[in-house]
Enzyme design. Structure first.
Site, PDB file in Angstrom:
ATOM      1  N   THR A   1     -34.811 -18.000  49.544  1.00  0.00           N
ATOM      2  CA  THR A   1     -35.185 -18.381  48.199  1.00  0.00           C
ATOM      3  C   THR A   1     -36.120 -19.559  48.367  1.00  0.00           C
ATOM      4  OG1 THR A   1     -34.252 -19.215  46.149  1.00  0.00           O
ATOM      5  CG2 THR A   1     -33.140 -19.884  48.089  1.00  0.00           C
TER       6      THR A   1
ATOM      7  N   GLY B   1     -25.963 -16.722  48.997  1.00  0.00           N
ATOM      8  CA  GLY B   1     -25.405 -17.192  47.732  1.00  0.00           C
ATOM      9  C   GLY B   1     -23.975 -16.742  47.523  1.00  0.00           C
TER      10      GLY B   1
ATOM     11  N   ARG C   1     -27.248  -7.804  40.580  1.00  0.00           N
ATOM     12  CA  ARG C   1     -26.631  -8.870  41.399  1.00  0.00           C
ATOM     13  C   ARG C   1     -27.352 -10.196  41.148  1.00  0.00           C
ATOM     14  NH1 ARG C   1     -28.832 -12.525  45.545  1.00  0.00           N
ATOM     15  NH2 ARG C   1     -27.102 -13.139  46.870  1.00  0.00           N
TER      16      ARG C   1
ATOM     17  N   GLY D   1     -27.622 -14.076  42.666  1.00  0.00           N
ATOM     18  CA  GLY D   1     -27.274 -14.959  43.775  1.00  0.00           C
ATOM     19  C   GLY D   1     -26.927 -16.338  43.241  1.00  0.00           C
ATOM     20  N   ASP D   2     -26.998 -17.325  44.123  1.00  0.00           N
ATOM     21  CA  ASP D   2     -26.641 -18.684  43.721  1.00  0.00           C
ATOM     22  C   ASP D   2     -27.795 -19.434  43.069  1.00  0.00           C
ATOM     23  OD1 ASP D   2     -28.098 -18.780  46.092  1.00  0.00           O
ATOM     24  OD2 ASP D   2     -26.963 -20.447  46.930  1.00  0.00           O
TER      25      ASP D   2
ATOM     26  N   THR E   1     -30.054 -22.467  50.241  1.00  0.00           N
ATOM     27  CA  THR E   1     -30.715 -21.185  50.454  1.00  0.00           C
ATOM     28  C   THR E   1     -29.798 -20.298  51.306  1.00  0.00           C
ATOM     29  OG1 THR E   1     -31.855 -21.866  52.474  1.00  0.00           O
ATOM     30  CG2 THR E   1     -33.004 -22.273  50.395  1.00  0.00           C
TER      31      THR E   1
HETATM   32  N1  GLY Z   1     -29.639 -17.898  48.028  1.00  0.00           N
HETATM   33  C1  GLY Z   1     -30.331 -16.844  47.400  1.00  0.00           C
HETATM   34  C2  GLY Z   1     -29.464 -15.724  46.999  1.00  0.00           C
HETATM   35  O1  GLY Z   1     -28.321 -15.618  47.443  1.00  0.00           O
HETATM   36  O2  GLY Z   1     -29.935 -14.901  46.238  1.00  0.00           O
END
Ligand code: GLY
Length: 305
Positions: free
Chosen positions: A165, A219, A193, A195-196, A216
């Site tokens: 990311t 996530g 989905r 992510g974080d 990064t």
């Molecule tokens: N860290 C990015 C994701 O998990 O999408």
């Protein structure tokens, strides 16, 4: 002033420095820089250069956080839209909400005049389809995408190991800390989905009084641990930056079940110290660092723990 970002930030890092030097507020300066990352086809985990979900659609996630007001705007699984970090800032500014996802986020983009954008790069489309051709029978390919995707989500779990990311953290001329993130997420992810990167406290958090952090890679781990919030809360409770990051790493290492992969943590404290660490990653992990007074940004190597 200072600016810290992960290795993918190179197309926009200098732009954010220019904006900070010009007195722009942190969130705005970071959205400017990340906009350039989102448009760069060579960055294979963010915006136009990123990878699609399992059915070949781009779904991007992004967030902004102003550490002085603790206001947040986030968007998730947004189709057909760039720049998504800018759209996240519009959520913060215009809506009484923190996060908007999917078709609702696209609707907001249209209301605000963002064009319908072809986010899927032709090369990403080619690689995605070739990967499916390797994995699926002729019968399943003919029926695709109307086939069960759950088995496929295990078979082609992130073949390129792209769960990266871009994350930017800044301290601006007003001593405000801010965090901005953007990603196309896990390559070949199950549709919808998140992510974080859009999730406050997991992929990012900022509090101008104490510090800021952003993550990064996987996530699925930082969401389970609330990694970015752990670091800022630990700083609030009096931990040093070193100890706050160590605590977050301990929590991540305590995870035994579920999907386990690499995580990179970027953290700063209100005194402009910074620390970037990686766990479970192959090879060196780089990041970008700049502080006022430095002529040029520096590319540095994260501590591998
Ligand atoms: N860290 C990015 C994701 O998990 O999408």
């Amino acid at each position: 002033m200072m600016l810290l970002a992960n290795s993918e930030a190179w197309p926009g890092f200098s732009r954010s420095i220019e904006c900070l030097n010009g007195g722009m507020a942190g969130v705005d300066a970071l959205v400017e820089g990340i906009g350039a990352v989102e448009r760069e086809a060579k960055v294979r985990s963010v915006g136009y250069g990123g990878w699609p979900n399992m059915i070949g659609r781009m779904e991007c996630d992004a967030a902004v956080m102003d550490g002085t007001t603790r206001e947040i705007g986030a968007v998730g699984a947004v189709p057909d839209t760039l720049p998504v970090a800018r759209l996240a800032r519009e959520v913060m500014r215009r809506l009484p909400h923190v996060m908007v996802t999917g078709e609702g986020a696209r609707r907001l983009a249209s209301e605000l005049g963002f064009p319908l954008d072809e986010v899927l790069h032709p090369d990403s489309k080619r690689v995605w389809w070739e990967r499916l051709e390797k994995e699926l029978s002729a019968e399943a390919l003919a029926a695709f995408p109307d086939i069960p995707l759950v088995p496929l989500s295990h078979a082609i779990t992130d073949p390129e190991r792209v769960r990266d990311t871009t994350v930017f953290l800044a301290k601006d001329a007003q001593d405000g800390l801010s965090a901005v993130t953007s990603t196309s997420g896990w390559a070949w992810k199950y549709p919808g989905r998140l992510g974080d990167s859009p999730i406050p406290g997991a992929g990012y958090y900022a509090d101008s009084r104490f510090g800021a952090a952003a993550c990064t890679h996987t996530g699925e781990m930082t969401m389970r641990c609330g990694t970015a919030r752990t670091i800022v809360l630990a700083l609030r409770l009096g931990h040093t930056l070193e100890a706050a990051v160590d605590l977050a790493v301990t929590e991540l290492r305590e995870l035994q079940a579920g999907f386990i992969g690499g995580v990179v943590i970027h953290a700063v404290d209100a005194g402009e110290r910074h620390r970037v660490v990686s766990i479970n990653c192959d090879g060196p992990i780089y990041y970008w660092y700049w502080k006022d007074g430095m002529a040029d940004p520096e590319k540095r190597v994260a501590e591998a723990l």
